[in-house]
Design an enzyme around this catalytic site. Structure first.
Site, PDB file in Angstrom:
ATOM      1  N   SER A 156       0.805  -1.217   0.000  1.00 48.97           N
ATOM      2  CA  SER A 156       0.000   0.000   0.000  1.00 48.97           C
ATOM      3  C   SER A 156       0.842   1.273   0.000  1.00 48.97           C
ATOM      4  O   SER A 156       0.710   2.121   0.874  1.00 48.97           O
ATOM      5  CB  SER A 156      -0.926  -0.009   1.198  1.00 48.97           C
ATOM      6  OG  SER A 156      -1.509  -1.284   1.320  1.00 48.97           O
ATOM      7  N   ARG A 171       7.804   6.196  -4.053  1.00 45.75           N
ATOM      8  CA  ARG A 171       8.214   6.888  -2.829  1.00 45.75           C
ATOM      9  C   ARG A 171       7.543   6.189  -1.654  1.00 45.75           C
ATOM     10  O   ARG A 171       6.530   5.536  -1.807  1.00 45.75           O
ATOM     11  CB  ARG A 171       7.779   8.360  -2.860  1.00 45.75           C
ATOM     12  CG  ARG A 171       6.272   8.539  -2.990  1.00 45.75           C
ATOM     13  CD  ARG A 171       5.792   9.976  -3.014  1.00 45.75           C
ATOM     14  NE  ARG A 171       4.345  10.037  -3.193  1.00 45.75           N
ATOM     15  CZ  ARG A 171       3.732   9.965  -4.373  1.00 45.75           C
ATOM     16  NH1 ARG A 171       4.443   9.837  -5.489  1.00 45.75           N
ATOM     17  NH2 ARG A 171       2.421   9.999  -4.457  1.00 45.75           N
ATOM     18  N   ASP A 209      -3.764  -1.929  -2.067  1.00 44.76           N
ATOM     19  CA  ASP A 209      -4.865  -2.312  -1.167  1.00 44.76           C
ATOM     20  C   ASP A 209      -6.218  -1.767  -1.625  1.00 44.76           C
ATOM     21  O   ASP A 209      -7.253  -2.391  -1.415  1.00 44.76           O
ATOM     22  CB  ASP A 209      -4.583  -1.939   0.293  1.00 44.76           C
ATOM     23  CG  ASP A 209      -4.329  -0.462   0.521  1.00 44.76           C
ATOM     24  OD1 ASP A 209      -4.196   0.291  -0.473  1.00 44.76           O
ATOM     25  OD2 ASP A 209      -4.255  -0.057   1.687  1.00 44.76           O
TER      26      ASP A 209
HETATM   27 MG    MG Z   1      -5.217  -1.690   5.214  1.00 43.90          MG
END
Ligand code: MG
Ligand code: ADP
Length: 502
Positions: A156, A171, A209
């Site tokens: 994520s 990044r 995610d």
């Molecule tokens: Mg999560």
């Protein structure tokens, strides 16, 4: 002036009026369009190469791991093919020192180790059989012989995805900072640590995610309607939605593997945490300003810094501290020494978490929002237990409630901004009426939206203030928690990837 007046003045700074909200929606839509046309814009609008959402009939056993901002989850998912699944999972907190490790090997080695422990614990037979083969015929041959677990890797953080299981880290966000990982393929980093432990696991898909949330919701959502948007409100915030291929004009100029064009759609990962980094429409207060300045990435993720779990507690901490220094109207300064000798006076412990950056968890805002007892006893107990503030008065607690609610409410209204903009930009003209089952389905995940009391209601209230949505449209937007979304979603993408390989 009483401390409550002072607090009201501060809370007012967090108001986000309908007019500003609507300006924000327009800016979001325009930044969405920019991002579809070129790279390097504030909304990254990353193509995911996932061109269809599931319909609930998918089947099989898959592994999934999820590197969120706070925890690392390992799970195995059995998809039953009838919109249901069974899931086994383990979860560990990511040690803070690994988030800022010298080398990426330290972090990814830790992740691979967790996968090994999970396999030993929950898939012992398969794992044992593999170990025996390894002892008799050597690691290499054993791997060739064993049926590999296909793994979906939910990662994520912003990556430049160049294939279903290839993507380079753009990044770090959410307090992570490991220099040598930037620019590397994160699937390769994980696969090499998995291989170093000789695990029978193949990293088949790289999953954001939000995309996982969208896929999972689409697999489990009731009815025939596919899901439009998956959105995360956890440590960070982000959204991924189904876009028309023809509108992603920058795809032509990008290096990307072949993908299935037959659906005419592709899931786009907006990376909306960096919406309006140049601060044309986002609200700002001195507390936001200081938080940003003292963060590891000033000027970046400006939307996220006003919305997500990593930051709301920290905004509140700064506001509380500011109110403890004003000599005229000081918070936590009950010095009642009057007739009642038993009445203790309020103290803040020298080592209170209030004095530490990140010392206040956003979970505290949820506790505060939930306390509706007349004397706000839960808030006062929590102040004492978690924040070293002893014997706070009911008025102090009222101040905390006022401030925390203002911060939470602004976050929810900003969340509504992003969701509404996507609903409007994709032509889902929900305000114009429509049939009974003419719903726009949205999947959400993350502790903030799941546990903050009334978060969805505040989002809905904001929807009604946006003319393109309005009262009628708000009712047609269906929001559902994609429970275990990232795990199931990652499994579904690993499945899609494995089918494409065949
Ligand atoms: Mg999560
Ligand atoms: P991740 O982002 O790692 O996937 P979560 O979705 O659980 O994990 O989000 C964790 C974030 O949510 C943390 O920033 C934490 O402060 C916040 N959080 C945890 N519990 C709550 C709660 N009850 N209410 C609001 N925020 C919470």
């Amino acid at each position: 002036m009483s401390v409550l007046d002072d607090a009201q003045r501060v809370a007012a700074k967090f108001e986000y009026r309908a007019e500003e909200l609507n300006k924000g929606v327009k800016a979001f839509i325009s930044q969405m369009h920019e991002g579809l046309q070129e790279t390097g814009t504030t909304l990254s609008q990353i193509p995911t190469y996932v061109t269809a959402v599931p319909n609930g009939t998918e089947k099989g056993l898959y592994l999934a791991v999820d590197l969120g901002g706070t925890n690392f989850r390992v799970c195995s998912i059995q998809l039953h093919g009838n919109t249901t699944f069974s899931l086994t999972q383990s979860k560990v907190a990511i040690p803070r020192e690994l988030m800022v490790a010298e080398t990426s090997k330290e972090l990814f080695g830790f992740l691979a180790k967790q996968i090994e422990i999970f396999l030993q614990t929950h898939h012992g037979e398969h794992y044992q059989a593999h170990l025996e083969k390894r002892n008799t015929m050597g690691a290499h041959a054993a791997l060739a012989e064993t049926e590999l677990f296909q793994l979906g890797f939910t990662f994520s953080f912003p990556v430049n995805q160049i294939g279903i299981n290839r993507g380079t880290l753009l990044r770090w966000t959410k307090g992570f900072d490991i220099n040598d990982a930037v620019g590397k393929d994160v699937c390769e980093l994980l696969q090499s640590e998995i291989d170093a432990l000789h695990l029978p696991v193949y990293v088949a898909a790289l999953v954001n995610d939000t995309v996982g949330t969208l896929m999972a919701r689409s697999y489990t959502s009731p009815g025939k309607t596919g899901t439009l948007l998956g959105a995360i409100f956890g440590t960070g915030t982000n959204g991924a939605y189904v876009e028309k291929l023809s509108k992603i004009t920058k795809l032509k100029t990008m290096q990307g593997s072949d993908y299935d064009k037959s659906t005419g759609e592709m899931i786009v990962n907006t990376e909306w945490g960096s919406f309006d980094n140049h601060m044309t429409v986002l609200p700002n207060t001195p507390y936001d300003w200081d938080l940003d300045n003292e963060s590891v990435n000033p000027g970046i993720q400006m939307f996220e810094k006003r919305v997500s779990g990593m930051f709301l507690g920290e905004i509140l901490r700064r506001v509380i501290l500011a109110l403890t220094v004003n000599p005229q109207s000081r918070l936590f300064s009950d010095k009642d020494s009057g007739e009642n000798e038993l009445h203790s006076t309020t103290t803040i412990a020298g080592d209170s978490a209030l004095y530490k950056q990140w010392g206040v968890d956003t979970a505290f805002l949820s506790i505060v929002a939930a306390d509706s007892t007349p004397d706000l006893g839960v808030i006062r107990q929590t102040l004492s237990r978690d924040l070293g503030v002893d014997a706070a008065t009911t008025e102090d607690a009222e101040v905390i409630k006022l401030l925390a609610n203002a911060i939470g409410r602004r976050a929810a209204r900003l969340s509504a901004l992003a969701i509404a903009a996507i609903v409007i930009a994709t032509g889902n003209n929900v305000s114009r009426g429509g049939g009974e089952d003419d719903v726009v389905d949205i999947g959400v995940d993350g502790s903030l939206v799941e546990f903050y009391p009334g978060f969805e209601n505040m989002i809905r209230e904001a929807f009604r203030e946006i003319p393109e949505i309005g009262e009628a449209g708000e009712k047609r937007i269906r929001i559902g928690i994609a429970k275990d979304g990232s795990g199931v979603g990652a499994a579904l993408i690993a499945l899609v990837a494995a089918q494409a390989e065949k």
